[in-house]
Design an enzyme around this catalytic site. Structure first.
Site, PDB file in Angstrom:
ATOM      1  N   CYS A   1       6.595  36.755  43.642  1.00 57.41           N
ATOM      2  CA  CYS A   1       6.179  38.052  43.119  1.00 57.41           C
ATOM      3  C   CYS A   1       7.383  38.937  42.786  1.00 57.41           C
ATOM      4  CB  CYS A   1       5.231  38.709  44.120  1.00 57.41           C
ATOM      5  SG  CYS A   1       4.222  40.041  43.460  1.00 57.41           S
ATOM      6  N   HIS A   2       7.475  40.113  43.394  1.00 54.55           N
ATOM      7  CA  HIS A   2       8.582  41.033  43.147  1.00 54.55           C
ATOM      8  C   HIS A   2       9.863  40.625  43.868  1.00 54.55           C
ATOM      9  CE1 HIS A   2       5.246  43.434  41.662  1.00 54.55           C
ATOM     10  NE2 HIS A   2       6.104  44.265  41.115  1.00 54.55           N
TER      11      HIS A   2
ATOM     12  N   TYR B   1       6.173  38.043  39.401  1.00 52.69           N
ATOM     13  CA  TYR B   1       5.066  38.822  38.884  1.00 52.69           C
ATOM     14  C   TYR B   1       5.442  39.258  37.461  1.00 52.69           C
ATOM     15  CZ  TYR B   1       1.160  41.982  38.642  1.00 52.69           C
ATOM     16  OH  TYR B   1      -0.007  42.587  38.251  1.00 52.69           O
TER      17      TYR B   1
ATOM     18  N   GLU C   1      11.967  46.346  45.773  1.00 54.70           N
ATOM     19  CA  GLU C   1      12.379  47.455  44.912  1.00 54.70           C
ATOM     20  C   GLU C   1      13.473  48.301  45.561  1.00 54.70           C
ATOM     21  OE1 GLU C   1       9.492  50.087  42.502  1.00 54.70           O
ATOM     22  OE2 GLU C   1       9.795  51.128  44.400  1.00 54.70           O
TER      23      GLU C   1
ATOM     24  N   GLY D   1       5.941  42.350  46.938  1.00 55.06           N
ATOM     25  CA  GLY D   1       5.445  43.672  47.286  1.00 55.06           C
ATOM     26  C   GLY D   1       6.435  44.726  46.824  1.00 55.06           C
ATOM     27  N   ARG D   2       6.382  45.886  47.440  1.00 52.17           N
ATOM     28  CA  ARG D   2       7.279  46.974  47.027  1.00 52.17           C
ATOM     29  C   ARG D   2       8.627  46.925  47.726  1.00 52.17           C
ATOM     30  NH1 ARG D   2       3.452  51.374  48.114  1.00 52.17           N
ATOM     31  NH2 ARG D   2       5.302  52.600  48.534  1.00 52.17           N
TER      32      ARG D   2
END
Length: 193
Positions: A119-120, A139, A93, A89-90
């Site tokens: 993923c992320h 991802y 980040e 997800g975010r």
């Protein structure tokens, strides 16, 4: 089966399935999972985001649930855990900007403890500098970061996972069955049906 203690690093706008499913599944089979977020304590929540694959060039994003943390980030000690899980997800980040988070990732890796990232989540692995000379799925939008961190990006199907050493990685939540099975193998968890 010997229950294991697993640390899960989360933050606001973590991917909904990638936090909810592993958190519940790992507890269901008897493991203890501590979900933590920097600057937050047990009982507080993080917002999740639902990422879906609907035919556009990248995933869509919709509001998810509130996910309740069950442990204080400030109380985390690597020696109390058997493994680390990093949802995507975010959240990764901005979590990668936190030196305490990166130090945790490095410590788990230095101790050769199992690490599962989806993923992320690979953004944390790259920022922590633990991918040099290693294979890692993520991802596809994270492929440049994996490569810039000295890793080999594994371009696999969205419902597959890759295991190398203490690291199990996957592109996104459709890989949960294989990704979590790989993580359980690294943990030494055997399930009898």
């Amino acid at each position: 089966m010997t229950a294991k203690n697993i640390l899960m690093l989360v933050g606001d706008y973590v991917e909904d399935y990638e936090v909810m499913v592993p958190f519940q599944a790992l507890q269901m089979i008897g493991h203890c999972v501590h979900a933590v977020c920097p600057d937050k304590t047990a009982g507080q929540t993080v917002r999740t985001a639902i990422h879906d694959f609907e035919g556009e060039q990248t995933y869509s994003e919709k509001p998810g649930h509130n996910f309740a943390l069950n442990f204080d980030f400030a109380k985390v000690r690597v020696e109390h855990y058997d493994a680390l899980l990093i949802p995507g997800g975010r959240a990764p980040e901005y979590l990668r900007l936190n030196e305490e988070v990166l130090a945790l990732v490095r410590a788990f890796d230095a101790a050769n403890k199992p690490i599962a990232a989806v993923c992320h989540g690979a953004q944390l692995l790259a920022a922590a500098g633990v991918l040099e000379g290693r294979q890692c799925s993520a991802y596809p939008a994270c492929a440049p970061e994996v490569r810039l961190a000295g890793g080999e990006y594994m371009d696999i199907a969205v419902d597959h996972a890759h295991v190398q050493g203490n690291l199990v990685t996957a592109p996104a939540w459709p890989a949960h069955p294989i990704w979590l099975a790989g993580f359980l193998t690294l943990l030494g968890t055997k399930i009898s049906l």
